[in-house]
Scaffold this active site. Structure first.
Site, mmCIF file in Angstrom:
data_model
loop_
_atom_site.group_PDB
_atom_site.id
_atom_site.type_symbol
_atom_site.label_atom_id
_atom_site.label_comp_id
_atom_site.label_asym_id
_atom_site.label_seq_id
_atom_site.Cartn_x
_atom_site.Cartn_y
_atom_site.Cartn_z
ATOM 1 N N HIS A 82 0.854 -1.193 0.000
ATOM 2 C CA HIS A 82 0.000 0.000 0.000
ATOM 3 C C HIS A 82 0.882 1.232 0.000
ATOM 4 O O HIS A 82 1.842 1.319 0.757
ATOM 5 C CB HIS A 82 -0.910 0.012 1.243
ATOM 6 C CG HIS A 82 -1.752 1.250 1.323
ATOM 7 N ND1 HIS A 82 -2.932 1.380 0.633
ATOM 8 C CD2 HIS A 82 -1.554 2.416 1.963
ATOM 9 C CE1 HIS A 82 -3.435 2.586 0.872
ATOM 10 N NE2 HIS A 82 -2.624 3.231 1.671
ATOM 11 N N SER A 183 -7.992 3.767 9.338
ATOM 12 C CA SER A 183 -8.719 3.783 8.066
ATOM 13 C C SER A 183 -8.002 2.914 7.027
ATOM 14 O O SER A 183 -8.605 2.050 6.383
ATOM 15 C CB SER A 183 -8.817 5.238 7.584
ATOM 16 O OG SER A 183 -9.287 5.308 6.275
HETATM 17 N N1 URA Z 1 -6.510 7.102 2.878
HETATM 18 C C1 URA Z 1 -7.441 6.400 3.555
HETATM 19 O O1 URA Z 1 -7.930 5.383 3.099
HETATM 20 N N2 URA Z 1 -7.807 6.870 4.777
HETATM 21 C C2 URA Z 1 -7.293 7.974 5.334
HETATM 22 O O2 URA Z 1 -7.662 8.310 6.442
HETATM 23 C C3 URA Z 1 -6.335 8.707 4.601
HETATM 24 C C4 URA Z 1 -5.958 8.237 3.371
#
Ligand code: URA
Length: 434
Positions: A82, A183
């Protein structure tokens, strides 16, 4: 458990317990907490922070808020990568097939671009017919056959994040390391992966502008992954100038194919090989980093990575003719050149502005609902360190019927920095957290 009590606890700087965090996430998922109470707690978290433990609990509760992929019936470790987002960052398209060619299973779930950064799904959709919306069973079948897929997150993955992210976006609560960590990592954990390599971008074109902030985010994400039982490590890499020479969608797929053919720009090739090697190592396919890098370089040189990429394209419904002959990509016809205003060395190409220029041409979106044009973009003609004459083209804008050219030209011109001497070489990797 009353929402107001949890908000008060965090407002006063006290830690939340695991059951309290789980109640918050359940309230976000089932709708029993109204937006104003969710937002109040989010703001309290932004202001008061969270410990590693609280962040890990939040991550896990969000990961469990919806479906989780079960990839256990596929042999071997499943490894994803990622990136926190950059300009011209097309490494996913290159490293997923390279790692798969070295025996790692790569169930990559990616996102779409927003603002100045591009999204892997948008890039792949530049390939005629390419589908990013595979069902769970199609993903498992494709992984068994090809070893890698690049798909979008299904709607049932981490629904708590979807609601919370929408609120964060409009309540100034995005900029929080625990919230960003939960997140990103909740969605990754729900993919059913065993290991994860993070590429945390740092610099003028990145979300994190300073090495210190990027390190903090990387530490928090690595810790949350490890506490959830996923082997996680992070590299901190520079994002001041675009990665490679192409920015856009079809333009970036073309450059990825060239790179898989061994003809890519060196910064892009080096980073793709390095991240793929990390995946091979963390995925248990090599004993040492040297061995992992050797395997990846071999997969690149032999064409095994390109063959995997082609297989993935076919398996996901795309037209392999464009892989065999990238000149068949339907690029827009318009060209405009952004020229050096005076002679000098190119000392900077401001990634943020170049990303915004590409978005102005239609390659990106300002809001999640905007439609993008896959055939427009920007090519870097004079890279960092080049000596240019006054009037020499530095950037090529690929546009459709002049759309956005005025704004894009002005942004692109501001992005070009010239100096009397070549810039000091900057290391691409500025840190690692393992
Ligand atoms: N990308 C995400 O998926 N969540 C975030 O909080 C910031 C970037």
């Amino acid at each position: 458990m009353r929402a107001v009590d949890l908000i008060r606890t965090k407002r006063d700087g006290n830690p939340l317990g695991r059951d309290e965090i789980e109640a918050f996430v359940a309230g976000a998922t089932d709708g029993s907490w109204p937006d104003y109470q969710l937002s109040a707690l989010l703001m309290a978290i932004v202001l008061r922070g969270m410990s590693d433990e609280e962040t890990a609990w939040l991550t896990e509760a969000m990961a469990h808020s919806g479906a989780r992929f079960d990839l256990r019936r596929l042999p071997g470790l499943k490894v994803d990568k990622h990136s926190t987002g950059g300009v011209g960052d097309k490494t996913s398209l290159i490293l997923a097939p390279l790692a798969a060619a070295c025996g790692v299973v790569v169930p990559m779930m990616s996102g779409r671009g927003l603002g100045h950064t591009g999204g892997t799904l948008d890039k792949l959709e530049a390939i005629p017919g390419f589908r990013v919306d595979l069902s769970a069973s199609e993903i498992v079948d494709a992984l068994g056959e090809v070893g890698c897929v690049i798909v979008g997150q299904t709607r049932d993955i981490a629904p708590a994040d979807r609601r919370l992210y929408r609120l964060r976006d409009v309540t100034a609560t995005v900029e929080s390391i625990p919230l960003i960590t939960a997140s990103i990592m909740s969605k990754k954990l729900a993919e059913g992966i065993d290991a994860l390599v993070l590429d945390v971008k740092v610099g003028r074109g990145a979300f994190m502008k300073s090495v210190r902030d990027a390190e903090q985010l990387a530490h928090a994400m690595v810790r949350a992954g490890q506490l959830a039982g996923v082997r996680t490590e992070a590299l901190l890499t520079r994002m001041d100038a675009p990665l490679g020479r192409g920015i856009g969608n079809a333009v970036e797929v073309i450059e990825s194919i060239e790179t898989l053919r061994g003809q890519g720009p060196s910064d892009l090739t080096v980073l793709s090989v390095l991240l793929a090697a990390r995946m091979v190592l963390i995925g248990g396919r090599a004993e040492t980093m040297e061995d992992a890098e050797r395997q990846v370089r071999e997969a690149l040189a032999s064409g095994a990575g390109l063959a995997r990429f082609r297989q993935m394209v076919v398996r996901q419904g795309g037209d392999p003719a464009v892989v065999d002959d990238p000149a068949r990509f339907p690029l827009a016809e318009g060209r405009e050149y952004v020229r050096a205003p005076r002679a000098g060395y190119v000392t900077g190409l401001e990634a943020m502005m170049i990303g915004q220029a590409a978005a102005a041409l239609g390659a990106g979106r300002a809001t999640a609902e905007d439609r993008i044009d896959h055939g427009v973009g920007i090519r870097v003609l004079s890279t960092l360190g080049s000596l240019v004459r006054a009037g020499e083209p530095v950037l090529e804008l690929i546009h459709r019927d002049g759309r956005g050219v005025k704004d894009a030209s002005s942004l692109a011109l501001q992005a070009i920095e010239l100096g009397g001497a070549p810039p000091a070489p900057q290391p691409l990797v500025v840190g690692e957290i393992v």
